[in-house]
Design an enzyme around this catalytic site. Structure first.
Site, PDB file in Angstrom:
ATOM      1  CB  CYS A 246      -0.967  -0.053   1.183  1.00 21.13           C
ATOM      2  SG  CYS A 246      -2.406   1.036   0.977  1.00 21.13           S
ATOM      3  CG  HIS A 330      -3.964  -4.078   2.509  1.00 17.16           C
ATOM      4  ND1 HIS A 330      -3.126  -3.836   3.579  1.00 17.16           N
ATOM      5  CD2 HIS A 330      -4.396  -2.858   2.098  1.00 17.16           C
ATOM      6  CE1 HIS A 330      -3.064  -2.534   3.820  1.00 17.16           C
ATOM      7  NE2 HIS A 330      -3.818  -1.923   2.928  1.00 17.16           N
ATOM      8  CD  GLU A 332      -2.602  -7.000   4.945  1.00 11.05           C
ATOM      9  OE1 GLU A 332      -3.331  -6.055   5.283  1.00 11.05           O
ATOM     10  OE2 GLU A 332      -1.983  -6.997   3.859  1.00 11.05           O
TER      11      GLU A 332
END
Length: 361
Positions: A246, A330, A332
């Site tokens: 990001c 992202h 994750e």
């Protein structure tokens, strides 16, 4: 009108006004950059994501709060970071095995202003047309003669940790630059046999021993993070593996001499399609950012690895020969999708190769 609420207004700097209800105890003005998120779930993770610092978050999904709020162990940070929250309907009831209290109570306990009964569809159409706007949640009789300049503030400095923190017990040491790092990123890194030293945004670690560098997500304009950019540039000169997520993508690009720009209304959702240019495979990704890398400013040493198929913006970059790569989304993601978690394995493999040790899956 419910006797426990008062009519209030969300005022945009561009002049538009949207009306709704606020709790009776909420009588002060809350300023912030008004942005929207289209996720159907994940309001707990969004509200505790430090990347939303300084912003008033509009939820486009019409019903929010029906599964309540779970324990802080599942949050993305220790508190809510938004300046305010805006809903079409905030559910007064919730039902989930892990929930401990309602969303309304949580917002109140954390002293976060919020509005309900807002025409979020009209508000989102306005923001998509004119771009994100400075705004304020305010009582009906409030006179607004100024708005906060979101882009002028170094929000990373506001949310970064103040002192280094240590995690894990593996052989490899990862320096994680905390620009507002989500906790699930830390959980994802610690699935591997590594130690993580989480450092403040302005902590110069380049004179220390380490095996890899992780650059986290975070809020605001990346150009404000000149101290971090300088440190990343020094770290890259050491040719150790580096992975950014990001804001980390924007900071890596700036450290490499590229430029960034502000998107009209940003990418904030769980279903952003990104094409992996090396395999021609499309991944659905979770994103939360308002800035992007200017592709034309990348030097010939770098290439674009992912592209956002909604607007063709850069969604990932990597160096042609050195172990530096980053993604604008992202991997994750909490909540998902989790289709790109293999990028953490790629980072760990790069660390193992760089240090001359066998890779571990």
């Amino acid at each position: 009108m419910n006797t426990m609420t008062l009519t209030a207004q969300l005022v945009l700097k561009s002049g538009e006004v949207f009306y709704g209800e606020v709790p009776v105890h909420q009588e002060h003005i809350s300023f912030g950059e008004v942005v929207f998120n289209t996720g159907m779930v994940g309001y707990v993770e969004a509200l505790t994501d430090p990347s939303y610092a300084g912003q008033i978050l509009v939820f486009t999904y019409p019903l929010i709060g029906n599964y309540g709020v779970s324990s802080s162990q599942s949050w993305e940070s220790e508190k809510i970071h938004v300046r305010g929250a805006v809903f079409s309907e905030l559910s007064p009831y919730y039902s989930n095995y892990s929930s401990q209290f309602s969303l309304a109570r949580w917002l109140t306990d954390q002293k976060i202003p919020y509005m309900t009964g807002v025409d979020t569809r009209a508000l989102t159409k306005c923001l998509r047309t004119k771009g994100v706007e400075p705004g304020a949640i305010a009582p009906m009789n409030a006179k607004l003669d100024h708005f906060e300049n979101f882009d002028a503030i170094n929000w990373v400095e506001e949310v970064s940790i103040k002192e280094p923190q240590y995690y894990g017990s593996g052989d490899k040491l990862i320096i994680a630059i905390d620009c507002g790092m989500k906790e699930n990123i830390l959980r994802s890194l610690l699935r591997y046999p590594v130690r993580v030293k989480r450092v403040p945004f302005d902590y110069d670690f380049t004179h220390e021993k380490f095996d890899g560098v992780f650059i986290s997500n975070g809020p605001g304009d990346p150009v404000r993070c000149q101290k971090t950019i300088t440190i990343i540039r020094k770290a890259m000169a050491l040719h150790k593996p580096a992975f950014g997520i990001c804001l980390g993508t924007q900071l890596m690009a700036l450290a490499a001499g590229a430029k960034t720009y502000k998107l009209p209304f940003g990418h904030r959702s769980h279903n952003q399609p990104c094409l992996h240019l090396m395999t021609n495979r499309c991944y659905l990704t979770s994103q939360n950012h308002g800035y992007a890398v200017d592709e034309a400013s990348l030097s010939s040493d770098w290439r674009v690895t992912f592209r956002n198929l909604n607007d063709q913006s850069v969604a990932g970059i990597e160096h042609h020969s050195l172990p530096f790569f980053s993604v604008q989304f992202h991997p994750e993601a909490a909540p998902g999708p989790e289709d790109t978690q293999w990028l953490f394995q790629k980072f760990f493999d790069a660390i193992c190769v760089s240090s001359g040790t066998p890779e571990v899956s």
